[in-house]
Design a protein around this motif. Structure first.
Motif, PDB file in Angstrom:
ATOM      1  N   ARG A  64       0.829  -1.270  -0.146  1.00  0.00           N
ATOM      2  CA  ARG A  64       0.180  -0.252  -0.017  1.00  0.00           C
ATOM      3  C   ARG A  64       0.857   1.191  -0.016  1.00  0.00           C
ATOM      4  O   ARG A  64       0.603   2.139  -0.575  1.00  0.00           O
ATOM      5  N   ALA A  65       1.905   1.065   0.810  1.00  0.00           N
ATOM      6  CA  ALA A  65       2.849   2.377   0.937  1.00  0.00           C
ATOM      7  C   ALA A  65       3.291   2.622  -0.514  1.00  0.00           C
ATOM      8  O   ALA A  65       3.527   3.669  -1.311  1.00  0.00           O
ATOM      9  N   ALA A  66       3.951   1.452  -1.177  1.00  0.00           N
ATOM     10  CA  ALA A  66       4.420   1.490  -2.632  1.00  0.00           C
ATOM     11  C   ALA A  66       3.551   2.191  -3.623  1.00  0.00           C
ATOM     12  O   ALA A  66       3.727   3.002  -4.343  1.00  0.00           O
ATOM     13  N   PHE A  67       2.020   1.817  -3.485  1.00  0.00           N
ATOM     14  CA  PHE A  67       1.147   2.504  -4.327  1.00  0.00           C
ATOM     15  C   PHE A  67       0.947   3.647  -4.115  1.00  0.00           C
ATOM     16  O   PHE A  67       1.136   4.703  -5.191  1.00  0.00           O
ATOM     17  N   VAL A  68       0.835   4.095  -2.889  1.00  0.00           N
ATOM     18  CA  VAL A  68       0.847   5.835  -2.568  1.00  0.00           C
ATOM     19  C   VAL A  68       2.121   6.449  -3.414  1.00  0.00           C
ATOM     20  O   VAL A  68       1.938   7.527  -4.001  1.00  0.00           O
ATOM     21  N   PHE A  69       3.326   6.145  -2.922  1.00  0.00           N
ATOM     22  CA  PHE A  69       4.371   6.664  -3.442  1.00  0.00           C
ATOM     23  C   PHE A  69       4.683   6.448  -4.919  1.00  0.00           C
ATOM     24  O   PHE A  69       5.113   7.390  -5.657  1.00  0.00           O
ATOM     25  N   LEU A 112      12.911  11.097  -4.625  1.00  0.00           N
ATOM     26  CA  LEU A 112      12.487  10.550  -3.534  1.00  0.00           C
ATOM     27  C   LEU A 112      11.278   9.772  -3.546  1.00  0.00           C
ATOM     28  O   LEU A 112      11.421   8.462  -2.861  1.00  0.00           O
ATOM     29  N   PHE A 113      10.354  10.203  -4.003  1.00  0.00           N
ATOM     30  CA  PHE A 113       9.024   9.327  -4.008  1.00  0.00           C
ATOM     31  C   PHE A 113       9.040   8.058  -5.059  1.00  0.00           C
ATOM     32  O   PHE A 113       8.701   6.962  -4.623  1.00  0.00           O
ATOM     33  N   VAL A 114      10.127   8.174  -6.057  1.00  0.00           N
ATOM     34  CA  VAL A 114       9.960   7.038  -6.876  1.00  0.00           C
ATOM     35  C   VAL A 114      10.874   5.757  -6.148  1.00  0.00           C
ATOM     36  O   VAL A 114      10.754   4.585  -6.181  1.00  0.00           O
ATOM     37  N   THR A 115      11.921   6.540  -5.345  1.00  0.00           N
ATOM     38  CA  THR A 115      12.822   5.559  -4.546  1.00  0.00           C
ATOM     39  C   THR A 115      12.225   4.844  -3.466  1.00  0.00           C
ATOM     40  O   THR A 115      12.337   3.756  -3.428  1.00  0.00           O
ATOM     41  N   LEU A 116      11.174   5.573  -2.959  1.00  0.00           N
ATOM     42  CA  LEU A 116      10.642   5.070  -1.834  1.00  0.00           C
ATOM     43  C   LEU A 116       9.563   4.079  -2.367  1.00  0.00           C
ATOM     44  O   LEU A 116       9.566   2.776  -1.783  1.00  0.00           O
ATOM     45  N   ALA A 117       8.683   4.155  -3.724  1.00  0.00           N
ATOM     46  CA  ALA A 117       8.151   3.426  -4.181  1.00  0.00           C
ATOM     47  C   ALA A 117       8.783   2.250  -4.518  1.00  0.00           C
ATOM     48  O   ALA A 117       8.222   0.812  -4.147  1.00  0.00           O
ATOM     49  N   LEU A 118       9.915   2.143  -4.980  1.00  0.00           N
ATOM     50  CA  LEU A 118      10.674   0.932  -5.368  1.00  0.00           C
ATOM     51  C   LEU A 118      11.084   0.185  -4.194  1.00  0.00           C
ATOM     52  O   LEU A 118      10.962  -1.102  -4.035  1.00  0.00           O
ATOM     53  N   LEU A 152       2.025  -9.062 -13.483  1.00  0.00           N
ATOM     54  CA  LEU A 152       2.045  -7.610 -13.375  1.00  0.00           C
ATOM     55  C   LEU A 152       3.020  -6.743 -12.690  1.00  0.00           C
ATOM     56  O   LEU A 152       3.560  -5.937 -12.974  1.00  0.00           O
ATOM     57  N   GLY A 153       2.731  -7.539 -11.192  1.00  0.00           N
ATOM     58  CA  GLY A 153       3.673  -6.966 -10.282  1.00  0.00           C
ATOM     59  C   GLY A 153       5.069  -7.045 -10.495  1.00  0.00           C
ATOM     60  O   GLY A 153       5.875  -6.089 -10.366  1.00  0.00           O
ATOM     61  N   VAL A 154       5.362  -8.148 -10.911  1.00  0.00           N
ATOM     62  CA  VAL A 154       7.072  -8.495 -11.340  1.00  0.00           C
ATOM     63  C   VAL A 154       7.579  -7.576 -12.420  1.00  0.00           C
ATOM     64  O   VAL A 154       8.503  -6.920 -12.389  1.00  0.00           O
ATOM     65  N   ALA A 157       0.935   2.528 -14.688  1.00  0.00           N
ATOM     66  CA  ALA A 157      -0.587   1.881 -15.132  1.00  0.00           C
ATOM     67  C   ALA A 157      -0.615   0.447 -14.705  1.00  0.00           C
ATOM     68  O   ALA A 157      -1.476  -0.251 -13.940  1.00  0.00           O
ATOM     69  N   LEU A 158       0.627  -0.342 -14.932  1.00  0.00           N
ATOM     70  CA  LEU A 158       0.633  -1.718 -14.543  1.00  0.00           C
ATOM     71  C   LEU A 158       0.539  -1.948 -13.141  1.00  0.00           C
ATOM     72  O   LEU A 158       0.078  -2.787 -12.747  1.00  0.00           O
ATOM     73  N   GLY A 159       1.302  -1.243 -12.399  1.00  0.00           N
ATOM     74  CA  GLY A 159       1.413  -1.245 -11.175  1.00  0.00           C
ATOM     75  C   GLY A 159       0.213  -1.004 -10.450  1.00  0.00           C
ATOM     76  O   GLY A 159      -0.215  -1.671  -9.585  1.00  0.00           O
ATOM     77  N   VAL A 160      -0.779  -0.150 -11.076  1.00  0.00           N
ATOM     78  CA  VAL A 160      -2.032   0.034 -10.465  1.00  0.00           C
ATOM     79  C   VAL A 160      -2.924  -1.105 -10.793  1.00  0.00           C
ATOM     80  O   VAL A 160      -3.732  -1.362  -9.627  1.00  0.00           O
ATOM     81  N   LEU A 161      -2.829  -1.611 -11.699  1.00  0.00           N
ATOM     82  CA  LEU A 161      -3.552  -2.671 -12.353  1.00  0.00           C
ATOM     83  C   LEU A 161      -3.354  -3.878 -11.325  1.00  0.00           C
ATOM     84  O   LEU A 161      -4.316  -4.683 -10.703  1.00  0.00           O
ATOM     85  N   HIS A 162      -1.984  -4.191 -10.996  1.00  0.00           N
ATOM     86  CA  HIS A 162      -1.763  -5.079 -10.031  1.00  0.00           C
ATOM     87  C   HIS A 162      -2.172  -4.735  -8.775  1.00  0.00           C
ATOM     88  O   HIS A 162      -2.706  -5.781  -7.956  1.00  0.00           O
ATOM     89  N   SER A 163      -2.100  -3.713  -8.284  1.00  0.00           N
ATOM     90  CA  SER A 163      -2.693  -3.350  -6.945  1.00  0.00           C
ATOM     91  C   SER A 163      -3.994  -3.721  -6.847  1.00  0.00           C
ATOM     92  O   SER A 163      -4.606  -4.333  -5.811  1.00  0.00           O
ATOM     93  N   PHE A 164      -4.985  -3.256  -7.858  1.00  0.00           N
ATOM     94  CA  PHE A 164      -6.252  -3.421  -7.608  1.00  0.00           C
ATOM     95  C   PHE A 164      -6.661  -4.844  -7.470  1.00  0.00           C
ATOM     96  O   PHE A 164      -7.621  -5.603  -6.918  1.00  0.00           O
ATOM     97  N   ALA A 165      -5.793  -5.560  -8.674  1.00  0.00           N
ATOM     98  CA  ALA A 165      -6.233  -7.043  -8.740  1.00  0.00           C
ATOM     99  C   ALA A 165      -5.642  -7.730  -7.580  1.00  0.00           C
ATOM    100  O   ALA A 165      -6.390  -8.940  -7.051  1.00  0.00           O
ATOM    101  N   GLY A 166      -4.610  -7.347  -6.882  1.00  0.00           N
ATOM    102  CA  GLY A 166      -4.165  -8.125  -5.973  1.00  0.00           C
ATOM    103  C   GLY A 166      -4.749  -7.896  -4.597  1.00  0.00           C
ATOM    104  O   GLY A 166      -5.125  -8.731  -3.718  1.00  0.00           O
ATOM    105  N   ALA A 167      -5.331  -6.612  -4.426  1.00  0.00           N
ATOM    106  CA  ALA A 167      -6.449  -6.255  -3.256  1.00  0.00           C
ATOM    107  C   ALA A 167      -7.412  -6.973  -3.417  1.00  0.00           C
ATOM    108  O   ALA A 167      -8.388  -7.655  -2.516  1.00  0.00           O
TER     109      ALA A 167
END
Ligand code: HEM
Length: 190
Positions: free
Chosen positions: A19-24, A55-61, A97-99, A135-145
Motif C-alpha cells: 500500500r505504501a508502494a502504491f501511494v509513493f 525521493l518518491f520513486v525511490t521510496l516506491a521501489l 504484472l507486479g513482477v 498503470a501496470l502497478g495500479v492494475l496489479h494493486s487493484f487485482a492483488g487487493a
C-alpha cells in the motif's frame, strides 16, 4: 486462504508495504509531471520538485521490493526467488504484472543513473515509459487487493490517491484548449 498465524503476519507485512508502494508510485508520477511542466517551480523551485520526484520513486521501489521479498518468508505456500523474477512462473497474471512493474521501475532507475551514456531524446522516451509502468502497478494493486479480499476496504482510499494522479497526468497530456473550452480552466493573459 491463509491459515497459519505466521503466514498471515508475513502477508500483512507484504500488504502494508504494497500500500505504501502504491501511494509513493502515484506521488512519484505526479511529481515527475510537475518537474517536466514546471507547475510547482514557482512555489517550490526546480531542484526541490525534482528531488521530491526522485525521493518518491525511490521510496516506491523500496516498498515494492520489500513487498515482493516478504513472500519468500511464507511457510505453507512456497514462493522462491525465481517466482519474484520470472513473470508467470508460478503465479497468475496479477502477480506477473507486479513482477514486470518492479523490473521496469529498476530499468528506468538504471537508465537514469546511466543518463550520460544515452542521448537526451533516447533517455526521455525511455523515461516516459514510466506512465504505462505506473498503470501496470495500479492494475496489479487493484487485482492483488481483490485476490486478497481487501478491495472492499481499500477501494475508496485507492481512488482518493488515483483520481488526483489521473487528473495531473491528463492535464499534462491533453491540450490546454480542451480544458479552457470545457470551462474547467481559465486562459491566462500574457
Ligand atoms: C516482484 C514484484 C511483485 C510481486 C511478486 C507481487 C506479488 C503480490 C501478491 C502475491 C499479492 C497478493 C495477491 C495475489 O496473489 O496476486 C500482491 C498484492 C498487492 N500488491 Fe504486489 N507484487 C509485486 C509488485 C508490486 C508493486 C510494484 C506494487 C506497487 C504498486 C504492488 C502493490 C500491491 C498491492 C497494493 C497489493 C494488494 C495488497 C492488499 O491486499 O492490501 N505490488 N502482490
Amino acid at each position: 486462504m491463509i491459515e497459519s498465524p505466521h503466514d498471515l503476519g508475513v502477508h500483512q507485512v507484504a500488504a502494508l508495504s504494497a500500500r505504501a508502494a502504491f501511494v509513493f508510485l502515484c506521488l512519484g508520477l505526479c511529481w515527475g509531471a510537475f518537474t517536466t511542466t514546471g507547475w510547482l517551480h514557482r512555489l517550490a523551485g526546480r531542484q526541490a520538485t525534482r528531488g521530491s520526484h526522485v525521493l518518491f520513486v525511490t521510496l516506491a521501489l523500496a516498498f515494492a521490493v520489500l513487498h515482493a521479498l516478504a513472500f519468500l518468508f511464507m511457510q505453507d505456500e512456497y514462493v522462491g526467488p525465481a517466482d519474484l523474477i520470472i513473470p508467470l512462473r508460478d503465479g497468475g497474471i496479477s502477480q506477473a504484472l507486479g513482477v514486470v512493474t518492479v523490473e521496469a521501475m529498476l530499468a528506468l532507475m538504471i537508465s537514469t543513473a546511466a543518463q550520460r551514456f544515452l542521448r537526451h531524446r533516447q533517455w526521455l522516451w525511455l523515461h516516459r515509459l514510466g506512465y504505462p509502468v505506473v498503470a501496470l502497478g495500479v492494475l496489479h494493486s487493484f487485482a492483488g487487493a481483490m485476490i486478497d479480499g481487501h478491495l472492499a476496504v481499500l477501494w475508496l482510499t485507492g481512488l482518493v490517491v488515483l483520481v488526483p494522479t489521473a487528473l495531473v497526468v491528463s492535464l499534462r497530456f491533453l491540450p490546454g484548449r480542451l480544458w479552457t473550452g470545457a470551462g474547467l480552466l481559465k486562459e491566462m493573459e500574457r
